[in-house]
Design an enzyme around this catalytic site. Structure first.
Site, PDB file in Angstrom:
ATOM      1  N   ASP A  65      44.750 -61.929  48.479  1.00  0.00           N
ATOM      2  CA  ASP A  65      46.159 -61.596  48.266  1.00  0.00           C
ATOM      3  C   ASP A  65      46.990 -62.775  47.781  1.00  0.00           C
ATOM      4  O   ASP A  65      46.537 -63.927  47.787  1.00  0.00           O
ATOM      5  CB  ASP A  65      46.764 -60.990  49.545  1.00  0.00           C
ATOM      6  CG  ASP A  65      46.271 -61.684  50.820  1.00  0.00           C
ATOM      7  OD1 ASP A  65      45.807 -62.832  50.728  1.00  0.00           O
ATOM      8  OD2 ASP A  65      46.344 -61.077  51.906  1.00  0.00           O
ATOM      9  N   HIS A  82      46.531 -55.726  60.328  1.00  0.00           N
ATOM     10  CA  HIS A  82      46.323 -55.696  58.876  1.00  0.00           C
ATOM     11  C   HIS A  82      45.105 -56.528  58.479  1.00  0.00           C
ATOM     12  O   HIS A  82      44.725 -57.484  59.157  1.00  0.00           O
ATOM     13  CB  HIS A  82      47.588 -56.097  58.101  1.00  0.00           C
ATOM     14  CG  HIS A  82      47.965 -57.545  58.130  1.00  0.00           C
ATOM     15  ND1 HIS A  82      49.270 -57.977  58.023  1.00  0.00           N
ATOM     16  CD2 HIS A  82      47.228 -58.680  58.231  1.00  0.00           C
ATOM     17  CE1 HIS A  82      49.306 -59.295  58.043  1.00  0.00           C
ATOM     18  NE2 HIS A  82      48.080 -59.750  58.181  1.00  0.00           N
ATOM     19  N   ASN A 111      49.160 -57.230  63.750  1.00  0.00           N
ATOM     20  CA  ASN A 111      49.444 -55.788  63.660  1.00  0.00           C
ATOM     21  C   ASN A 111      48.247 -55.014  63.134  1.00  0.00           C
ATOM     22  O   ASN A 111      48.364 -53.842  62.798  1.00  0.00           O
ATOM     23  CB  ASN A 111      50.670 -55.538  62.767  1.00  0.00           C
ATOM     24  CG  ASN A 111      50.422 -55.916  61.307  1.00  0.00           C
ATOM     25  OD1 ASN A 111      49.373 -56.440  60.962  1.00  0.00           O
ATOM     26  ND2 ASN A 111      51.400 -55.665  60.457  1.00  0.00           N
ATOM     27  N   GLU A 121      49.017 -53.205  55.248  1.00  0.00           N
ATOM     28  CA  GLU A 121      49.804 -53.042  56.466  1.00  0.00           C
ATOM     29  C   GLU A 121      49.514 -51.680  57.110  1.00  0.00           C
ATOM     30  O   GLU A 121      48.948 -50.794  56.477  1.00  0.00           O
ATOM     31  CB  GLU A 121      51.295 -53.156  56.122  1.00  0.00           C
ATOM     32  CG  GLU A 121      51.688 -54.497  55.493  1.00  0.00           C
ATOM     33  CD  GLU A 121      51.727 -55.656  56.483  1.00  0.00           C
ATOM     34  OE1 GLU A 121      50.919 -55.687  57.428  1.00  0.00           O
ATOM     35  OE2 GLU A 121      52.575 -56.544  56.306  1.00  0.00           O
TER      36      GLU A 121
HETATM   37  C1  F6R Z   1      45.310 -63.854  54.327  1.00  0.00           C
HETATM   38  C2  F6R Z   1      45.378 -62.472  54.745  1.00  0.00           C
HETATM   39  C3  F6R Z   1      45.886 -62.049  56.070  1.00  0.00           C
HETATM   40  C4  F6R Z   1      45.505 -62.983  57.208  1.00  0.00           C
HETATM   41  C5  F6R Z   1      46.070 -62.484  58.542  1.00  0.00           C
HETATM   42  C6  F6R Z   1      45.751 -63.435  59.667  1.00  0.00           C
HETATM   43  O1  F6R Z   1      44.778 -63.970  53.015  1.00  0.00           O
HETATM   44  O2  F6R Z   1      45.036 -61.634  53.959  1.00  0.00           O
HETATM   45  O3  F6R Z   1      45.400 -60.756  56.360  1.00  0.00           O
HETATM   46  O4  F6R Z   1      44.116 -63.082  57.281  1.00  0.00           O
HETATM   47  O5  F6R Z   1      47.455 -62.338  58.432  1.00  0.00           O
HETATM   48  O6  F6R Z   1      46.384 -64.641  59.425  1.00  0.00           O
HETATM   49  P1  F6R Z   1      46.168 -65.936  60.369  1.00  0.00           P
HETATM   50  O7  F6R Z   1      44.760 -66.386  60.142  1.00  0.00           O
HETATM   51  O8  F6R Z   1      47.177 -66.930  59.835  1.00  0.00           O
HETATM   52  O9  F6R Z   1      46.443 -65.494  61.745  1.00  0.00           O
END
Ligand code: F6R
Length: 252
Positions: free
Chosen positions: A68, A139, A137, A144
């Site tokens: 992303d 995702h 959450n 989302e």
């Molecule tokens: C990042 C991504 C997100 C993160 C998720 C967890 O490229 O796609 O899904 O993997 O938000 O983020 P952290 O590791 O910062 O808790």
């Protein structure tokens, strides 16, 4: 099938995940790796860089696609995911930057960028190993809650909870972009092997709901229960709710 590795802390989780990625690259030097950003993979990338520096690993033929990118953010912006990847991994290893792709958040035609992103993944022959973090959450990527499971790469409006969670990287929550480009659940499910990493207390509830409750669009990662080849690496803190419920999900 889901295989779970229980690790005592973040450091051993990072080493275990780096081991799996490096095994993939050693066995298939021209692997297509799907990569993630965020806090959790930082230790994994540090470990891979250190093995590269010891000549234990080469990324010369590896191709990468990232999950992303924020809409409207340039590669020079230190909050962009392109900047993150260069900073944490690509600038320190022998990968050809032409072989790395992160969605272009500055594309004038975002829909065309999404279509082209999927075409590129297909042209590469699909993703061999997709690294995923897990949002508090539920995702995965920026898919989302309540996203259609079939989606390919698309533009998303970020949830308030994601904006709040990511505000730690910005001056304030108001500075967090409201939109992102993300590979869809459909794209992620096509990866031949999915490697999901979860560390810390803040992920305990999401990890439990993702793997121990019925599959639901409210927990996008729960669709991974249907993926044929998922490896989960989690530390003790992230496994807390599973442990409290006495659930074991394929610990090997
Ligand atoms: C990042 C991504 C997100 C993160 C998720 C967890 O490229 O796609 O899904 O993997 O938000 O983020 P952290 O590791 O910062 O808790």
């Amino acid at each position: 099938m889901i295989q779970v590795y229980r690790e005592k802390d973040y450091e051993s989780l990072s080493r275990r995940a780096a081991n799996i990625i490096s095994a993939q690259v050693i066995l298939k030097p021209a692997s297509v790796l799907g990569l993630a950003t965020g806090s959790t993979p930082e230790g994994i990338y540090r470990q891979l860089v250190s093995w590269y520096q010891k000549n234990d690993l080469s990324f010369r033929q590896v191709r990468t696609v990232n999950l992303d990118e924020y809409v409207g953010m340039s590669a020079q912006d230190d909050n962009s995911y392109r900047y993150y990847m260069n900073h944490h991994l690509f600038s320190h290893i022998n990968i050809d930057l032409q072989n790395t792709r992160v969605p272009n958040g500055l594309a004038t035609d975002l829909q065309a960028e999404c279509t082209d992103y999927d075409a590129n993944i297909r042209a590469l022959g699909g993703i061999d190993l997709q690294l995923l973090g897990l949002g508090g959450n539920g995702h995965i990527g920026f898919n989302e809650p309540a996203t259609a499971f079939t989606k390919s790469t698309h533009v998303v409006d970020l949830c308030e909870s994601t904006i709040e969670a990511n505000a730690r990287f910005f001056a304030s929550a108001a500075d967090v972009p409201r939109q992102a480009l993300t590979m869809g659940i459909g794209s992620i499910m096509k990866a031949r092997h999915v490697l999901l990493v979860a560390s810390g207390d803040a992920k305990a509830n999401a990890l439990y709901r993702t793997f121990c409750e019925p599959v639901s669009a409210q927990m996008p990662g729960s669709i991974l229960q249907f993926h044929p080849n998922v490896t989960v690496i989690a530390d003790e803190a992230a496994l807390r709710e599973l442990d409290a419920a006495g659930v074991s999900i394929g610990e090997g």
